[in-house]
Design an enzyme around this catalytic site. Structure first.
Site, PDB file in Angstrom:
ATOM      1  N   HIS A  54     -35.384 -52.923   2.076  1.00  0.00           N
ATOM      2  CA  HIS A  54     -34.776 -52.257   3.364  1.00  0.00           C
ATOM      3  C   HIS A  54     -34.346 -52.411   4.797  1.00  0.00           C
ATOM      4  CE1 HIS A  54     -38.597 -50.333   0.788  1.00  0.00           C
ATOM      5  NE2 HIS A  54     -37.603 -49.654   0.736  1.00  0.00           N
ATOM      6  N   HIS A  87     -37.270 -54.874  -4.995  1.00  0.00           N
ATOM      7  CA  HIS A  87     -38.658 -54.345  -4.850  1.00  0.00           C
ATOM      8  C   HIS A  87     -39.638 -54.563  -5.704  1.00  0.00           C
ATOM      9  CE1 HIS A  87     -36.450 -52.566  -1.455  1.00  0.00           C
ATOM     10  NE2 HIS A  87     -37.652 -52.910  -1.125  1.00  0.00           N
ATOM     11  N   HIS A 137     -44.732 -47.160  -2.586  1.00  0.00           N
ATOM     12  CA  HIS A 137     -43.458 -48.871  -2.105  1.00  0.00           C
ATOM     13  C   HIS A 137     -43.132 -48.115  -3.243  1.00  0.00           C
ATOM     14  CE1 HIS A 137     -42.460 -52.170  -0.938  1.00  0.00           C
ATOM     15  NE2 HIS A 137     -42.530 -51.680   0.473  1.00  0.00           N
ATOM     16  N   GLU A 139     -42.534 -51.727  -4.940  1.00  0.00           N
ATOM     17  CA  GLU A 139     -42.889 -52.426  -5.344  1.00  0.00           C
ATOM     18  C   GLU A 139     -44.362 -52.266  -5.329  1.00  0.00           C
ATOM     19  OE1 GLU A 139     -45.404 -56.370  -4.362  1.00  0.00           O
ATOM     20  OE2 GLU A 139     -43.903 -55.920  -2.868  1.00  0.00           O
ATOM     21  N   THR A 178     -46.832 -56.894  -2.697  1.00  0.00           N
ATOM     22  CA  THR A 178     -46.917 -58.910  -1.679  1.00  0.00           C
ATOM     23  C   THR A 178     -46.047 -58.594  -0.158  1.00  0.00           C
ATOM     24  OG1 THR A 178     -44.718 -59.000  -2.213  1.00  0.00           O
ATOM     25  CG2 THR A 178     -45.092 -59.863  -3.640  1.00  0.00           C
ATOM     26  N   CYS A 208     -46.571 -63.345  -0.110  1.00  0.00           N
ATOM     27  CA  CYS A 208     -45.462 -63.504  -0.320  1.00  0.00           C
ATOM     28  C   CYS A 208     -45.558 -64.781   1.176  1.00  0.00           C
ATOM     29  CB  CYS A 208     -44.093 -62.829   0.082  1.00  0.00           C
ATOM     30  SG  CYS A 208     -43.727 -62.398   0.856  1.00  0.00           S
ATOM     31  N   SER A 236     -40.505 -49.989   5.004  1.00  0.00           N
ATOM     32  CA  SER A 236     -40.669 -52.152   5.240  1.00  0.00           C
ATOM     33  C   SER A 236     -41.888 -52.174   5.509  1.00  0.00           C
ATOM     34  CB  SER A 236     -39.218 -52.723   6.444  1.00  0.00           C
ATOM     35  OG  SER A 236     -40.376 -54.075   6.036  1.00  0.00           O
ATOM     36  N   SER A 237     -42.662 -52.584   4.546  1.00  0.00           N
ATOM     37  CA  SER A 237     -44.491 -52.776   4.910  1.00  0.00           C
ATOM     38  C   SER A 237     -44.270 -53.721   5.156  1.00  0.00           C
ATOM     39  CB  SER A 237     -44.490 -52.755   2.862  1.00  0.00           C
ATOM     40  OG  SER A 237     -45.966 -53.551   2.901  1.00  0.00           O
ATOM     41  N   ASN A 238     -43.074 -55.417   4.694  1.00  0.00           N
ATOM     42  CA  ASN A 238     -43.339 -56.100   6.335  1.00  0.00           C
ATOM     43  C   ASN A 238     -43.370 -55.745   7.556  1.00  0.00           C
ATOM     44  OD1 ASN A 238     -41.289 -57.800   6.905  1.00  0.00           O
ATOM     45  ND2 ASN A 238     -40.972 -56.854   4.926  1.00  0.00           N
TER      46      ASN A 238
END
Length: 321
Positions: A54, A87, A137, A139, A178, A208, A236-238
């Site tokens: 992403h 993902h 999402h 993932e 993650t 992660c 982007s989730s992170n």
């Protein structure tokens, strides 16, 4: 009239606290390299199902090299290879590719693949899985697609824990996406364990190392900053979690994709600014933002102390043999 020299206004000083670690993780590095190697091996075009990671800058660069990004396999011609994104994908996707005789390369992050394997083992044990993650999402879609329909339920919030209906409260397990907030996930896990004391926990942390490290790095600098910029995609989730971490520490934060997205009115003239990048954002975008700041401020860069990340993942054998 006497000669008057034109004086340019002085730039205000700005201490820039740059989080470390930041930017690319090993899974992102590997996924991007897989597309590059596939283009070298097969020639353009190489199709990629979903954005490989992403980040618009990364996707545009690979597109310029000959990658074609599609959302579904039916957009991939029979005679061209396809890469699956970092993902992860539901099992039905490689199965369909195999049925069609497509050449495909799986760029799923190995840490996501580890969660997939855990899910399969738990189902083999006869357990129902409660999966902590964000609906929609990629993932989450990929992980839930590893097991039969009805054998896994999504939990997004602490409130969900109180209302979820399970087939057998004594035969449960949980797994997590993650790229979640470490703190938020801990609250949800505590709620699950309080309601279902016998729930089975993962053998190891599912969130992660890169997600945890980047959140910890923001916590280190956030309390010393007046504002914080996070470079990353709104998909982007992170990266979104880094904004939340900063704001939880009491420091206003904004997500930007690159320097042109900086809201200078919001930024104002802080004396101390924090800067970090999500796991899909390349360092070139960090430097771009620093250069934009340097045009307006007298920037003093300070990189936070950290332990270097040394994680690496092997590339697929079919691309390096």
């Amino acid at each position: 009239m006497p000669y008057m020299s034109m004086m340019l206004p002085e730039r205000p000083p700005l201490t820039l606290l740059i989080a470390a670690p930041r930017g690319f993780c090993a899974g992102v590095d590997r996924a991007i390299r897989i597309v590059e190697l596939a283009l070298e091996r097969f020639g353009a075009p190489v199709y990629v199902r979903h954005e490989i990671v992403h980040n618009r800058y990364v996707v545009d660069r690979l597109r310029d090299m000959g990658a074609v990004f599609v959302e579904e396999l039916d957009k991939v011609p029979d005679d061209r290879p396809v890469v699956f994104s970092a993902h992860g994908v539901p099992k039905a996707v490689p199965n369909k590719a195999t049925e069609r005789g497509l050449t495909f390369v799986d760029a799923t992050c190995p840490l996501v693949s580890k969660v997939h394997r855990q899910a399969e083992r738990l189902i083999d044990e006869g357990r129902h899985i409660l999966f902590i993650g964000h609906a929609g999402h990629p993932e989450v879609i990929g992980t839930m697609g590893q097991v039969p329909d009805g054998s896994i339920s999504l939990v997004e919030t602490v409130e969900d824990v109180g209302s979820i209906v399970v087939p057998d409260p004594l035969n449960l397990a949980f797994l997590t996406q993650t790229t979640l907030s470490v703190d938020d996930t801990a609250e949800i896990v505590a709620a699950l364990q309080a309601r279902f004391p016998s729930i089975k926990t993962p053998r190891s942390e599912d969130i992660c190392y890169a997600t945890s490290n980047r959140q910890a790095a923001v916590k280190v600098i956030a309390s010393s900053c007046e504002r914080l910029l996070v470079i990353g995609s709104p998909k982007s989730s992170n990266s979104l979690r880094l904004v939340e971490v900063s704001e939880r520490e009491g420091t206003p934060a904004r997500l930007i994709q690159r320097a042109t997205d900086i809201d200078w009115d919001w930024l104002g003239t802080p004396k101390v600014l924090g800067l970090t990048a999500g796991a899909s954002a390349p360092e070139v975008l960090v430097r771009e933002v620093i250069e934009a700041l340097d045009a307006r401020f007298e920037v003093i860069e300070q990189v936070a102390d950290h332990e270097p990340e040394r994680m690496t993942f092997k590339l697929p054998r079919e691309l390096v043999a």
